[in-house]
Design an enzyme around this catalytic site. Structure first.
Site, PDB file in Angstrom:
ATOM      1  N   ILE A  22      52.207  41.257  36.001  1.00 32.19           N
ATOM      2  CA  ILE A  22      53.298  40.846  36.888  1.00 32.19           C
ATOM      3  C   ILE A  22      54.490  41.786  36.739  1.00 32.19           C
ATOM      4  CG2 ILE A  22      55.000  38.996  37.263  1.00 32.19           C
ATOM      5  CD1 ILE A  22      52.739  36.985  36.686  1.00 32.19           C
ATOM      6  N   ASP A  68      59.539  47.499  21.317  1.00 31.29           N
ATOM      7  CA  ASP A  68      58.781  46.376  20.768  1.00 31.29           C
ATOM      8  C   ASP A  68      59.761  45.215  20.693  1.00 31.29           C
ATOM      9  OD1 ASP A  68      57.516  44.441  19.353  1.00 31.29           O
ATOM     10  OD2 ASP A  68      56.877  45.723  17.696  1.00 31.29           O
ATOM     11  N   TYR A 158      53.665  28.787  23.779  1.00 29.46           N
ATOM     12  CA  TYR A 158      53.970  29.348  25.098  1.00 29.46           C
ATOM     13  C   TYR A 158      54.800  28.333  25.889  1.00 29.46           C
ATOM     14  CZ  TYR A 158      53.110  31.506  29.709  1.00 29.46           C
ATOM     15  OH  TYR A 158      53.248  32.094  30.950  1.00 29.46           O
TER      16      TYR A 158
END
Ligand SMILES: NC(=O)c1ccc[n+]([C@@H]2O[C@H](COP(=O)([O-])OP(=O)(O)OC[C@H]3O[C@@H](n4cnc5c(N)ncnc54)[C@H](O)[C@@H]3O)[C@@H](O)[C@H]2O)c1
Length: 277
Positions: A22, A68, A158
């Site tokens: 995405i 990162d 998540y």
């Protein structure tokens, strides 16, 4: 002639996790509209490839900056490098994700930390780090998920991280308001990404695909470009009075009563039954 409030030509955009999925779709969407794009990602090869693709296909300025997002120093370096590369950032998209979709009984501390670090913690620290580079009228867009409020197949962490992203969106919208910077989130639902298109349309996926169509009121399937288009709207002046909001981009997947959906699934081929009462 007055410029369209939807115009984004010349804007400078930074997308995290922009090398694939995405994130790459969002990079392409902004490049198509004439924006310069910084592709930031942990993957150097994919990131450099993405930046090159944007330059060649859309004839815009584009650069890859390594980051990162689990490391605070790397996040601080990203802000400094973005300043060096583009001087300012008009649109920041916090898109990156990194954890694995582990079920309830297999969640690990490492996966928990990875999800919270890349999605919630990085979203806060990068936004705060980039804010001084943002002129009035700029915009931060956080990529959330329908799993910030609904329960699905991703890891427990998540769900928690995405709920945190939604609340951070409101928090940051208030904090950034006096700088005339708007902060919004997009909550995508079921998105079929480009690398998965072939499998999605294969014979072996007939049943899965039928369920996917059935689960959306119009039968439509979501792609990266649907998220990119929503991001373009939120970043534009057309959304100048919209801040602190989570825009659900799921084709209506999560507005439906589950019982009605399951009841309709009893017949084959999968069809929507008329709802009684
Ligand atoms: N795919 C979907 O259907 C879906 C649905 C709802 C929400 N979302 C959200 O959309 C966003 C993008 O999802 P996606 O499926 O395209 O992800 P993806 O896994 O395809 O891409 C993530 C990108 O982040 C990069 N990355 C990973 N760890 C990193 C780190 N530590 N630092 C910097 N970059 C790192 C990866 O290299 C990769 O390019 C995520 O926030 C995700 O939660 C996706």
């Amino acid at each position: 002639m007055k410029a369209s409030p939807f115009s984004l030509k010349g804007k400078k955009v930074l997308v995290t996790g922009g090398a694939s999925g995405i994130g790459l779709g969002i990079c392409k969407g902004f490049a198509r509209l004439g924006c310069s794009v910084i592709v930031s990602d942990i993957s150097r090869t994919a990131g450099e490839h993405a930046a090159k693709l944007l330059r060649q296909k859309f004839k815009v300025k584009s650069a890859y900056i390594h980051c990162d997002l689990t490391k605070a120093t790397s996040v601080a370096d990203l802000a400094a490098s973005a300043k060096k590369a583009f001087g300012r950032v008009d649109i920041l998209v916090n898109n990156c994700r990194a954890g694995q979709p582990k079920p309830f009984d297999q969640e690990t501390e490492g996966n928990w930390d990875l999800n919270l670090d890349t999605m919630a913690k990085a979203c806060f620290f990068l936004s705060r780090g980039i804010l001084p580079l943002m002129p009035a009228g700029s915009s931060i867009i956080n990529i959330s998920s329908v799993l910030s409020y609904a329960v699905g197949g991703e890891a427990p962490s998540y769900h928690v991280a995405k709920a945190a992203v939604d609340q951070l969106t409101r928090y940051l919208a208030v904090q950034c308001g006096s700088k005339q910077v708007r902060v919004n989130a997009i909550a995508p639902g079921f998105i079929v990404k480009e690398p998965h298109l072939k499998r999605f349309h294969s014979k072996a996926s007939d049943e899965y695909r039928a369920i996917a169509h059935y689960a959306h009121p119009s039968g439509a399937i979501g792609f990266e470009s649907d998220v990119a288009n929503a991001a373009a709207f939120l970043a534009s002046d057309a959304a100048r009075f919209v801040t602190g909001q989570v825009l659900v981009v799921d084709g209506g997947l999560t507005i439906q009563e589950p019982f009605m959906l399951l009841h309709g699934l009893g017949s084959k081929p999968v069809q929507r039954k008329r709802r009684r009462g």
